[in-house]
Design a protein around this motif. Structure first.
Motif, PDB file in Angstrom:
ATOM      1  N   THR A 162      78.281  42.358  33.317  1.00 54.75           N
ATOM      2  CA  THR A 162      79.466  42.792  33.767  1.00 54.75           C
ATOM      3  C   THR A 162      79.998  42.029  34.636  1.00 54.75           C
ATOM      4  N   PRO A 163      81.708  41.764  34.763  1.00 53.31           N
ATOM      5  CA  PRO A 163      82.121  40.947  35.776  1.00 53.31           C
ATOM      6  C   PRO A 163      81.593  40.931  37.104  1.00 53.31           C
ATOM      7  N   ILE A 164      81.327  39.744  37.721  1.00 55.86           N
ATOM      8  CA  ILE A 164      80.844  39.422  38.922  1.00 55.86           C
ATOM      9  C   ILE A 164      81.986  38.969  40.102  1.00 55.86           C
ATOM     10  N   PHE A 165      81.938  39.738  41.094  1.00 57.64           N
ATOM     11  CA  PHE A 165      82.713  39.501  42.151  1.00 57.64           C
ATOM     12  C   PHE A 165      82.068  39.395  43.434  1.00 57.64           C
ATOM     13  N   ASP A 166      81.163  39.926  43.666  1.00 60.03           N
ATOM     14  CA  ASP A 166      80.446  40.048  44.939  1.00 60.03           C
ATOM     15  C   ASP A 166      79.046  39.090  44.604  1.00 60.03           C
ATOM     16  N   VAL A 167      78.993  38.187  44.790  1.00 59.87           N
ATOM     17  CA  VAL A 167      77.835  37.250  44.413  1.00 59.87           C
ATOM     18  C   VAL A 167      76.437  37.710  45.297  1.00 59.87           C
ATOM     19  N   ASP A 168      76.595  38.119  46.017  1.00 60.69           N
ATOM     20  CA  ASP A 168      75.411  38.693  47.128  1.00 60.69           C
ATOM     21  C   ASP A 168      74.490  39.817  46.466  1.00 60.69           C
ATOM     22  N   ARG A 169      75.673  40.637  45.941  1.00 62.80           N
ATOM     23  CA  ARG A 169      74.890  42.006  45.404  1.00 62.80           C
ATOM     24  C   ARG A 169      74.507  41.544  44.129  1.00 62.80           C
TER      25      ARG A 169
END
Length: 291
Positions: free
Chosen positions: A187-194
């Protein structure tokens, strides 16, 4: 290079997603992608139905093939019975489409639940039955196909869990791996660390992961995702940047580039959601130094 070959050679692949056109001709959509021909490894076509009108996914895939843009036929299993699913996949195969991207359900809300588990087993069972028969060159009714169908199979997964991946999600990924999935699409990635924490939990499957990256052009788009898809999906820093920057396109490209840069050493590619902005995709590829 074919998407299948790029994945085998562990290349960082770039794919993009567009909607099957309803309000314009398929030829117009394909022409809008001409500037990225040779720079993307595949273009997926999502099925669209609006007020009784259905986008011509197969026709658009055929045109992409003719334009040297490798099509990826994208479908869901939730609202189709086994024969409906088979009819769609047979038509795709007969049209020369080699790539299949399947979502067994929409965005999951809770994680582990009996209802979700039941839905998945029904959906995966339909898909497994159809694909196994098509790989043998026949339909589930026993009729012969023109040729054996061995799609490059991609499977959609929910990736927003971070390190707390539900058991059901792990079971689904295990089942799709057994089915022959060649890659997982997030699904869309906005938080790379997570996302990195998610990868550490799921790397046991040994299947390449392609991260979905959505192009956000306005604050309204970001807030819509948080309001209607999942609360907190788009982090505050992205919303604030889009809100304060007078040049929205510049801000959008910078956000996209930051996310892609963070992903390059984590996974095996990105899948770009343009949300109707196909004609400007080249600007984003240039900024992120993709291909």
């Amino acid at each position: 290079m074919k998407l299948k070959d790029a994945l085998k050679k562990k290349k960082f692949v770039v794919t993009s997603e567009v909607q099957s056109p309803i309000d314009r001709e398929p030829e117009d959509l394909v022409r809008s992608l001409a500037s990225v021909s040779g720079r993307v490894d595949g273009v997926s076509l999502s099925e669209v139905e609006l007020e009784g009108f259905v986008g011509d996914t197969i026709r658009t895939c055929e045109l992409l093939n003719k334009s040297q843009l490798e099509p990826i036929y994208q479908t869901t299993t939730r609202d189709k019975n086994r024969l409906q699913l088979q009819n769609d996949l047979v038509e795709a195969h007969n049209s020369g489409i080699d790539n299949l991207l399947v979502f067994t359900e929409d965005y999951r809300i809770t994680g582990d639940s009996l209802q979700e588990m039941m839905f998945f087993h029904v959906d995966a069972g339909k898909l497994k039955s159809v694909l196994e028969h098509m790989r043998e060159g026949r339909t589930v009714e026993g009729d012969s196909l023109k040729s054996k169908a061995d799609f490059l199979l991609g499977s959609g997964v929910e990736s927003s869990w971070g390190k707390s991946v539900p058991d059901l999600e792990m079971k689904e990924m295990e089942e799709m791996t057994k089915l022959g999935t060649s890659y997982f699409l997030t699904t869309p990635i906005f938080d790379v660390d997570r996302f990195e924490k998610f990868l550490k939990q799921t790397q046991t499957f040994g299947v390449p992961v392609i991260a979905e990256v959505m192009i956000l052009r306005t604050v309204g788009m970001a807030r819509f995702l948080n309001r209607h898809l999942k609360s907190g999906m788009v982090p505050d820093w992205i919303i604030q940047k889009l809100a304060r920057e007078p040049d929205k396109q510049k801000a959008s490209i910078e956000i996209f580039t930051d996310i892609v840069t963070g992903l390059k050493d984590l996974c095996q590619g990105v899948h770009i959601i343009t949300i109707g902005g196909e004609e400007k995709l080249k600007l984003y590829l240039d900024s992120a130094k993709l291909k």
